[in-house]
Design a protein around this motif. Structure first.
Motif: not given
Ligand SMILES: [Fe+2]
Ligand SMILES: [Fe+2]
Ligand SMILES: [Fe+2]
Length: 383
Positions: A255-268, A346-360
């Motif tokens: 997902i972080s690769a999909e979003i593109g601008y996120v530094q993956p190390d900290a997330l991983i 996805l419908s559970y997450l809708n509204g709970r996470v940032n829309p861009e993240v949800l798309l990713a």
């Protein structure tokens, strides 16, 4: 440019190695966590068992030390910390607790170099008279190293109840004739009275420091699958879906690769440790020989960063916990995953996470969930 590239590549590899080494060393502490307190049971047993083993059995000190440190890892997820179980019936109230020697050994066996440790650990609740578990082995059938581990393990439980060496020995006396080899136990009594081990219970900070420096002297390198196998112990706290941590890590990386601008190390890193928090309920009595979780974290730089990100970085925590939810849902399906299953999640997450993240998340699931979950479903069908 090339030089800079390779330089940073290896710098990154070094960080991964350091993170895995930290995890291996930190797990014996975090698997002893009751509430925000780390009770150091496995650390004390490691010191006692390695000293006793080396003195009387000519056992390998390091193997005994590691056996002590990881002997109860498989109990993570049980209703109470094994050190709070004092009689046999306490263990059999919870099947998870009764199975813990097998689970601990199953995890350790995945490391080639820890196979001898696993053989000791699997027998740490066998009794000399055959009344223990899981195999009901008796006397000479039980590895001497496992018998030494058994005595020091029970002794720590008795110390936590009494706070004094003479009182703890008195308490053990009743169990001794059934559980321990008489000769070995006599030697242990002499050993514990003549060596200076009281600091293990009364100066836990000293015990913590010593354990850290011992661990630093043990050089083992780990790969991905070994580390995630150790982490399986933590996957089962709330849902029996082994491999959860690894799948969350894989999905978060994609997902972080999909979003593109996120530094993956900290997330991983955050994804890797997200299940490593309180594993047992806070203990209701007094904590003898325990330290605060914060004190332990000071020794682990990357692990501390990962926990801090999970707590304080809204982006990291949102994404990791969203993916944790996704995996908890999707790993439950018995048959193939359908379009509807995804829509539910996805419908559970809708509204709970940032829309861009949800798309990713949506794109990554569409593309990769087959390969991530197919094997799991296949394996379950075979069982
Ligand atoms: Fe145990
Ligand atoms: Fe134990
Ligand atoms: Fe999770």
């Amino acid at each position: 440019l090339e030089e800079i590239f390779t330089g940073s590549f290896f710098a990154k590899k070094e960080r991964i190695k350091k993170f895995y080494t930290e995890l291996f060393r930190a797990i014996p502490f975090f698997s002893d966590q009751e509430g925000d307190t780390i009770n150091l049971h496995q650390v004390r047993v490691a010191f006692l068992a390695s000293a006793l083993g080396a003195e009387i059995l000519e056992a390998n000190r390091i193997l005994m030390f590691l056996a002590g440190l990881y002997h109860d890892l498989g109990a993570v997820g049980a209703s109470l910390h094994p050190v709070r179980a004092f009689s046999l019936s306490d263990y059999f109230v919870d099947p998870w607790l009764a199975n813990h020697p097998l689970r601990s050994a199953q995890i350790l066996r995945k490391f080639d170099r820890l196979k001898p440790v696993a053989s000791i650990v699997v027998e740490h609740h066998e009794w000399y008279d055959g009344g223990g578990f899981p195999f009901k082995k008796k006397a000479g059938e039980i590895l001497p190293e496992a018998q030494a581990l058994r005595i020091t393990d029970s002794f720590d439980a008795a110390m936590l109840l009494t706070g004094r060496i003479d009182e703890a020995l008195k308490l053990l006396e009743k169990k001794a004739s059934r559980e321990f080899d008489g000769d070995l136990y006599s030697i242990f009594k002499h050993f514990i009275k003549t060596n200076d081990f009281e600091f293990l219970w009364h100066q836990p900070q000293t015990a913590l420091e010593l354990a850290i420096s011992q661990l630093e002297s043990i050089k083992i390198l780990f790969d991905d699958s070994e580390i995630f196998c150790l982490l399986k112990a933590f996957d089962v706290k709330r849902y029996p879906q082994p491999g959860h941590t690894r799948r969350v890590r894989d999905l978060v990386a994609l997902i972080s690769a999909e979003i593109g601008y996120v530094q993956p190390d900290a997330l991983i890193r955050a994804a890797t440790v997200h299940e490593v928090y309180t594993v047992y309920e806070p203990y209701k009595g007094s904590y003898l020989g325990a330290v605060d979780k914060k004190e332990v974290l000071e020794y682990f730089e990357l692990l501390s960063e990962a926990f801090a990100d999970l707590e304080k970085d809204p982006f990291v925590s949102e994404l990791v916990y969203a993916v944790c939810y996704v995996d908890r849902k999707l790993s439950h399906y018995e048959t193939g995953l359908s379009e509807e299953d995804f829509l539910d999640v996805l419908s559970y997450l809708n509204g709970r996470v940032n829309p861009e993240v949800l798309l990713a998340i949506n794109r990554v699931l569409k593309e990769h969930s087959e390969s991530i979950y197919k094997d799991m479903i296949k394996r379950r069908r075979l069982l």
